[in-house]
Design an enzyme around this catalytic site. Sequence first.
Site, PDB file in Angstrom:
ATOM      1  N   HIS A  70     -59.103 -98.874   7.002  1.00  0.00           N
ATOM      2  CA  HIS A  70     -59.250-100.112   6.232  1.00  0.00           C
ATOM      3  C   HIS A  70     -57.955-100.367   5.488  1.00  0.00           C
ATOM      4  CE1 HIS A  70     -60.667 -96.678   3.907  1.00  0.00           C
ATOM      5  NE2 HIS A  70     -60.167 -97.278   2.840  1.00  0.00           N
ATOM      6  N   HIS A 126     -56.395-102.181   2.172  1.00  0.00           N
ATOM      7  CA  HIS A 126     -56.705-102.771   0.875  1.00  0.00           C
ATOM      8  C   HIS A 126     -55.785-103.959   0.632  1.00  0.00           C
ATOM      9  CE1 HIS A 126     -58.944 -99.214  -0.880  1.00  0.00           C
ATOM     10  NE2 HIS A 126     -58.248 -98.572   0.048  1.00  0.00           N
TER      11      HIS A 126
HETATM   12  P1  5GP Z   1     -60.025 -95.322   0.371  1.00  0.00           P
HETATM   13  O1  5GP Z   1     -60.124 -94.476  -0.864  1.00  0.00           O
HETATM   14  O2  5GP Z   1     -60.649 -94.605   1.562  1.00  0.00           O
HETATM   15  O3  5GP Z   1     -58.675 -95.861   0.649  1.00  0.00           O
HETATM   16  O4  5GP Z   1     -60.894 -96.597   0.048  1.00  0.00           O
HETATM   17  C1  5GP Z   1     -62.252 -96.676   0.215  1.00  0.00           C
HETATM   18  C2  5GP Z   1     -62.690 -97.871  -0.574  1.00  0.00           C
HETATM   19  O5  5GP Z   1     -63.948 -98.278  -0.127  1.00  0.00           O
HETATM   20  C3  5GP Z   1     -62.832 -97.599  -2.078  1.00  0.00           C
HETATM   21  O6  5GP Z   1     -62.006 -98.497  -2.799  1.00  0.00           O
HETATM   22  C4  5GP Z   1     -64.313 -97.809  -2.342  1.00  0.00           C
HETATM   23  O7  5GP Z   1     -64.549 -98.427  -3.586  1.00  0.00           O
HETATM   24  C5  5GP Z   1     -64.756 -98.677  -1.189  1.00  0.00           C
HETATM   25  N1  5GP Z   1     -66.122 -98.470  -0.735  1.00  0.00           N
HETATM   26  C6  5GP Z   1     -66.725 -97.288  -0.477  1.00  0.00           C
HETATM   27  N2  5GP Z   1     -67.979 -97.484  -0.024  1.00  0.00           N
HETATM   28  C7  5GP Z   1     -68.157 -98.826  -0.006  1.00  0.00           C
HETATM   29  C8  5GP Z   1     -69.271 -99.659   0.365  1.00  0.00           C
HETATM   30  O8  5GP Z   1     -70.348 -99.191   0.768  1.00  0.00           O
HETATM   31  N3  5GP Z   1     -69.092-101.002   0.266  1.00  0.00           N
HETATM   32  C9  5GP Z   1     -67.930-101.559  -0.163  1.00  0.00           C
HETATM   33  N4  5GP Z   1     -67.863-102.882  -0.233  1.00  0.00           N
HETATM   34  N5  5GP Z   1     -66.864-100.811  -0.536  1.00  0.00           N
HETATM   35  C10 5GP Z   1     -66.990 -99.460  -0.451  1.00  0.00           C
END
Ligand code: 5GP
Length: 136
Positions: free
Chosen positions: A98, A100
């Site tokens: 993903h 951001h």
């Molecule tokens: P990472 O830390 O892997 O770069 O980012 C994961 C992101 O996904 C985090 O910012 C977290 O808040 C978001 N996230 C995790 N689970 C969910 C979910 O079920 N729904 C949504 N909309 N965001 C999520």
Amino acid sequence: MDCIFCKIANGEIPSDTVFEDDNFKVILDLSPASKGHMLILPKTHARDITELGEDIAGKAIVLAAKLGKASMAALGATGFNTLANTGESAGQTVFHCHIHVIPRYDDASSIVSWVPGQSDKEVQKETAKKIAECIR
Ligand code: 5GP
Ligand code: ZN
């Protein structure tokens, strides 16, 4: 495979959706770093950006720019950060790729930062060479 972002990207779990096409679903982050914090989810599962492939990666960065501009027009953001955490040490917590898109505001309420270090000329030269030799 039990992947939450596959389920969200393919509509099995509802989300606050900003944009959708054949390749991506863009949702609002559940724990936003700032108002309008978005996640670009490729619909096909990839663990992180290293598995994304050129076509989708290229489209994702173009989409990120459009979304960032939209957040400026819609929410009054004055800039935005685009980033992909890759690997646990980099802060990745969900292992479905993903990107951001984090709108930034003049009040500096959100942060994406690091402490700037010192560089050494010889070490920099050697480091650049080492990385260059491993680009595939
Ligand atoms: P990472 O830390 O892997 O770069 O980012 C994961 C992101 O996904 C985090 O910012 C977290 O808040 C978001 N996230 C995790 N689970 C969910 C979910 O079920 N729904 C949504 N909309 N965001 C999520
Ligand atoms: Zn997935």
